[in-house]
Write an enzyme that holds these catalytic residues in place. Structure first.
Site, PDB file in Angstrom:
ATOM      1  N   ASP A 105       6.369 -21.647 -14.642  1.00  0.00           N
ATOM      2  CA  ASP A 105       6.069 -22.556 -13.541  1.00  0.00           C
ATOM      3  C   ASP A 105       5.600 -21.793 -12.303  1.00  0.00           C
ATOM      4  O   ASP A 105       6.256 -20.853 -11.857  1.00  0.00           O
ATOM      5  CB  ASP A 105       7.290 -23.398 -13.184  1.00  0.00           C
ATOM      6  CG  ASP A 105       7.702 -24.320 -14.316  1.00  0.00           C
ATOM      7  OD1 ASP A 105       6.860 -24.590 -15.190  1.00  0.00           O
ATOM      8  OD2 ASP A 105       8.862 -24.776 -14.326  1.00  0.00           O
ATOM      9  N   ASP A 129       6.908 -15.450 -16.037  1.00  0.00           N
ATOM     10  CA  ASP A 129       7.460 -16.738 -15.647  1.00  0.00           C
ATOM     11  C   ASP A 129       6.391 -17.772 -15.973  1.00  0.00           C
ATOM     12  O   ASP A 129       5.213 -17.436 -16.124  1.00  0.00           O
ATOM     13  CB  ASP A 129       7.770 -16.710 -14.146  1.00  0.00           C
ATOM     14  CG  ASP A 129       8.081 -18.073 -13.585  1.00  0.00           C
ATOM     15  OD1 ASP A 129       8.908 -18.779 -14.183  1.00  0.00           O
ATOM     16  OD2 ASP A 129       7.478 -18.442 -12.558  1.00  0.00           O
TER      17      ASP A 129
END
Length: 298
Positions: A94, A92
């Site tokens: 963020d 991922d």
């Protein structure tokens, strides 16, 4: 990045010793959008060699105590074996690879940070499809092409401590690295460039702009533009490369969701930026420092 599905307890991990941010000017490419937009265009990925040099800030994190209720801060024998033998690792972006939430940072830069944050808070109290949440937040500030370009010039990505070393270590160990995000390619391309991750290994959303640079929306054909998108992206990656084993690393529910049949074999929750209780508790391995993952590969 946390999906806006259901409510969850979130503990923010504070940062300190902020380093000065040096501006950079990323190279961006404009390409015609799908037929439905006719004369409109959008910004697409670039080959590795097209990126301009980028300076990023690595943000040191304060030491944080691990709540006693978590018994997965040490990997099981099976989890450690999967980690060491994985063919590919998906991150991922963020609050994992980077310390910020991209859309919130862009909204704040465009003068709508408070409104977007308040909408996000309301969305977190119930079940909201990701595509609806994304569209609603973007509609609060409708970023133009020029605003996005200015944002990228003035706000270089802030990397989580140790992520650069971890990616290098994975490559040395012959593991492919992917970025899977509900954020935007325009903001993730510079991150990938810094880490040496090819554009073809990015799964993210795409902002669309008109011929005058006005905001049109986002490309809804991207798997990450809707609920369940990260799980779908992981499945596509696995099938395309015929990987025997694959690991997903992230902080949110949408990352945990990628550990579905046919998806990731192992989910590692990175809580060095934000600790989401429900996600952390259900992870195969909970880490607060990427150094733990680096040392485990030796």
């Amino acid at each position: 990045m946390e999906g806006l599905v259901g409510s969850s307890q979130v503990t923010h991990i504070p940062t300190h010793c902020r380093q000065s941010l040096l501006p950079f000017v990323p190279t961006l490419l404009v390409k015609f959008a799908p037929r439905s937009y006719r004369s409109h265009f959008r910004m697409k990925n670039l080959p590795n060699k097209s990126f301009s040099p980028i300076v990023a800030s690595v943000q040191p994190l304060e030491e944080t105590s691990v709540p006693n209720r978590y018994d997965n801060t040490q990997p099981s024998k099976g989890a450690l074996e999967l980690w060491r033998n994985a063919n590919a690792v998906c991150f991922d972006v963020d609050s994992t690879v980077c310390v910020d939430e991209g859309i919130d940072e862009l909204a704040e830069f465009c003068g709508a940070g408070k409104a977007v944050a308040e909408w996000t808070a309301r969305a977190m109290s119930g079940s909201v499809p990701f595509e609806d949440a994304l569209a609603a937040r973007l509609s609060l500030f409708n970023p133009s092409l020029s605003q996005v370009q200015e944002f990228l010039e003035k706000r270089p990505p802030r990397l989580s401590p140790g992520i650069d070393e971890l990616v290098k270590k994975l490559k040395v160990n012959d593991k492919d690295v992917f970025l899977i995000s509900g954020g935007f390619r325009q903001m993730i391309n510079p991150v990938a460039s810094i880490l040496g991750i090819p554009p073809g290994n990015i799964f993210a959303n795409q902002l669309l702009f008109g011929s005058s640079g006005e905001f049109l929306g986002f490309d809804k054909s991207e798997p990450t533009s809707r609920s369940g998108g990260k799980a779908k992206a992981v499945q596509q990656i696995r099938e395309a490369h015929n990987y025997k084993s694959l690991v997903m690393i992230g902080d949110g529910a949408t990352d945990l969701e990628a550990r579905k049949p046919g998806g990731a074999d192992l989910f590692i929750c990175y809580a060095g930026v934000q600790l989401r209780a429900a996600v952390a508790a259900n992870a195969d391995w909970l880490v607060f420092d990427f150094k733990d993952l680096i040392s485990s590969l030796d």
